[in-house]
Design a protein around this motif. Structure first.
Motif, PDB file in Angstrom:
ATOM      1  N   UNK A   8       0.849  -1.176   0.000  1.00  0.00           N
ATOM      2  CA  UNK A   8       0.000   0.000   0.000  1.00  0.00           C
ATOM      3  C   UNK A   8       0.887   1.229   0.000  1.00  0.00           C
ATOM      4  N   UNK A   9       0.602   2.157  -0.884  1.00  0.00           N
ATOM      5  CA  UNK A   9       1.296   3.435  -0.908  1.00  0.00           C
ATOM      6  C   UNK A   9       0.364   4.470  -0.317  1.00  0.00           C
ATOM      7  N   UNK A  10       0.796   5.104   0.750  1.00  0.00           N
ATOM      8  CA  UNK A  10      -0.005   6.149   1.393  1.00  0.00           C
ATOM      9  C   UNK A  10       0.731   7.466   1.261  1.00  0.00           C
TER      10      UNK A  10
END
Length: 166
Positions: free
Chosen positions: A64-66
Motif C-alpha cells: 500500500x502506498x499512502x
C-alpha cells in the motif's frame, strides 16, 4: 518611583537590546540544536543520500502506498501556480513521468526509467536534447513520446489552451 513614557521607552529599548545581544552570542558547541539532547545527533553530509535505496529484485510484490494530502488541489498540473503545492507535487511525483533526477549532491541527470540522455546542446538560445526510452505508454496506451513533452511546453507558453491535444 514614577513611571513616565520616557522611562518605559528606555526599559523597552534595554530589553530589546539585551535580547538582540543574547541572540548574537557564540554557539556553545551543541551544533545549534535548541533541543534538550545537546545536539549530539548524527551529522549527515550535505551530499549524502538518506534514502534506503533497494534494487528492484529486493522488493516484494503488492503493498500500500499512502501519501499525505491536507487539501484537494486546485488542479493537477504541477507546472501551474495553482497546482504547484507541496502535497500535490509529492503525489504527482509518484505517478508522473519525470525526465530528470538529481542526486544528493544536486547533480541533475537523466531518469533511466524514462530517458536515455538529457543534454544541453546550446546556451543561446538554450536548447536541450532529450532521448526518450522506447516503448513507453500512458495508462490509456498512448505513446509517451516527443508529443507528450511538446504538449506540456505548448500549454505552458499559451499556444495551446486545452490539455491533451496532440
Amino acid at each position: 518611583m514614577r513611571l513616565t513614557r520616557r522611562s518605559m521607552l528606555g526599559a523597552t529599548a534595554m530589553t530589546v537590546s539585551m535580547t538582540a545581544l543574547a541572540a548574537c552570542s557564540k554557539d556553545p558547541g551543541n551544533g545549534g540544536s535548541g533541543g534538550s539532547d545537546g545536539g549530539g545527533g548524527e551529522q549527515i553530509a550535505s551530499d549524502a543520500n538518506d534514502i534506503n535505496a533497494k534494487e528492484r529484485d529486493e522488493l516484494g510484490e503488492g503493498g500500500v502506498l499512502r501519501l499525505a494530502n491536507n487539501a484537494f488541489p486546485a488542479n493537477w498540473n504541477p507546472n501551474h501556480t495553482d497546482g504547484n503545492e507541496g502535497n500535490t507535487t509529492e503525489m504527482l511525483e509518484a505517478i508522473f513521468p519525470v525526465l530528470t533526477l538529481s542526486d544528493a549532491a544536486g547533480v541533475v541527470g537523466p531518469n533511466p526509467s524514462y530517458t536515455k540522455r538529457v543534454e544541453l546542446t546550446s546556451e543561446d538560445p538554450q536548447v536541450m536534447e532529450i532521448e526518450l526510452n522506447e516503448g513507453m505508454t500512458w495508462s490509456d496506451g498512448t505513446p509517451i513520446d516527443y508529443k507528450s513533452i511538446e504538449n506540456v511546453f505548448k500549454v505552458m507558453d499559451g499556444s495551446q489552451e486545452e490539455y491533451g491535444i496532440a
